[in-house]
Design an enzyme around this catalytic site. Sequence first.
Site: not given
Ligand code: G6P
Length: 611
Positions: A99-100, A27, A2, A73, A606, A507, A488, A491, A484
């Site tokens: 937000n929260g 956000r 948010c 969000w 984010k 396995h 990517k 997501e 990772e």
């Molecule tokens: C969210 C974002 C990710 C990020 C994660 C941790 O899920 O979409 O891209 O890696 O949060 O965020 P941070 O700001 O703690 O690295």
Amino acid sequence: MCGIVGYIGNRTAYQIIIKGLQRLEYRGYDSAGIALYDDEVRLYKCKGKVRDLERLTTGHPIGGTVGIGHTRWATHGVPNDINAHPHRSKNGKFVIVHNGIIENFAHLKNELTNRGYTFESETDTEVLANLIESIYLENKVSVEVAVRIALSKVIGAYGLVVFSADEPDMVIGARKGSPLVVGIGEGEYFLASDVTPIVEYTDKIVYLKDEEIAVIRRDNFKLTNIRNDSMTPDITSVDVKIDNIDKGGYDHFMQKEIHEQPMSITDTFRGRVMPDKNTIHLGGISDVLPKLVTAKRIIIVACGTSYHAGLVGEYLIEEFARIPVEVEYASEFRYRNPIISSDDVIIAISQSGETADTLAAIRMAKEQGALILGICNVAGSSISRETNAGVYTHAGPEIGVASTKAFTSQVMVLTMMAFLLGRKRNIILPEQYRALIQELVHVPGYIEQILSHEEEIRNIAAKYKDATNAIYLGRGYLYPVALEGALKLKEISYIHAEGYPAAEMKHGPIALIDQNMPVFVLATRDKYYEKVVNNIQEVKARSGKVIAIVTEGDTTIRRMADDVIEVPTTPEALMPLLTVIPLQIISYHVALMRGCNVDQPRNLAKSVTVE
Ligand code: G6P
């Protein structure tokens, strides 16, 4: 999670708020709204993005020099017009953006319902708006006092901005758990979840601390805590260039951020790695270095992509510094009653520095006496302020929701840290230290080389864009890169993808392999090379499609794999920094070809500031 923007001053609030919301859309972007005061409160909100909000307001009055806005969000209640913020109290006295999560919202809602309040939305925020109003009307107190009393009844997290139709020359911002910053201009003030909507207008920023309340009028800014003690605002000067938060000629932030990596990594080690003197100096942790060098154990806590960087850190620190490392999801660590002693060092990795679970994990570890370090990107963020010491990644603002340059910069910090600790503990000898440092400073140039092959990599992406599943395999340093790479892809393109240590394939995951399954194999020349070649054979024997990331000049794998992407030769400890790049590029192009919104993938945000 948010985005909030507030403004009070002499300009038209609408443009400032809309622009600010666009900057904060990373956000959250499932609904957006704005409330302005111009003789009366005008409230516009809708499901969708900020551009939908702009469409909604077209042709309607948008005047006024006070206002608040929100991009959401969803936590409580599905994304729709009614649940969108701002929320207005029943008698129209208050409008609020939040937000929260208000954890005791059900209890508060019951109390208000018993007193005759009804609710339009399913949100906790509407409950808060009505709580403030009920206190204001029933206790006949000022707007400021009503907000303060209401917040003292709230359990949970909030970053909020509220104003009242009865006192429209004042906005109130408050924070507990969710970030809120105040920008101080000339006769005008800005409030926002982070500095990006503000830096265009002023560099004077106050990061609110938990339980602080800012009462803001055009000519005056008063900071108190929730008990009404007066607080002295700590005014910081921020240096975020506006270019850094624009797309800079690229189609998407993600693309820009992928391409920025040679520079962002350089910024991470600039002034810290001195190749001419063969030294590494990490100023942010120099005071605590003796404790780090003698640590019995390091525990890395993080979420998402930052967790994957932490896993690379485990391999690096254990190999080069021989200190035991554990890497934990912050959300698990904080609740599982972990054994922590004062000999432990906790390293929190977080791009935003605001991730709720990571923040809670370090608070918990701090209480148990451990030294807490941070690896954060956002200066002044909550985690960076609550850690004992730390190293900023200096990657610049990362706006694309899928993390790219933040990851490589985090890995770079961990690499510098591992080499430095290894040297201090005399595990790395001077000659090896020199060689590692010389290689390390070549990494940006190597990444440049990989980026120059984007077109070829895009053509490979085109072959696999219609896949429904994908597997990523890697060993050693490249196992976290496999995780990772899979993250990517899933997501931003919504293709189901899983990363595994290559040897684990037998396995279980091998059962999934058929002619429709692309398998991305990280197969550079390292100590696992022969074994990974065997893994490739196993995939090919079952008709799987192999896309291999190999060291330049590798002809063996070229003969076996369906597609090959080369990366320059470098020691295996530095390979995560190179091999992740083609995986980022593939995900980006696959997502584009599938028509996905790469910068704003569905359901994601984010910065996750709720549990
Ligand atoms: C969210 C974002 C990710 C990020 C994660 C941790 O899920 O979409 O891209 O890696 O949060 O965020 P941070 O700001 O703690 O690295």
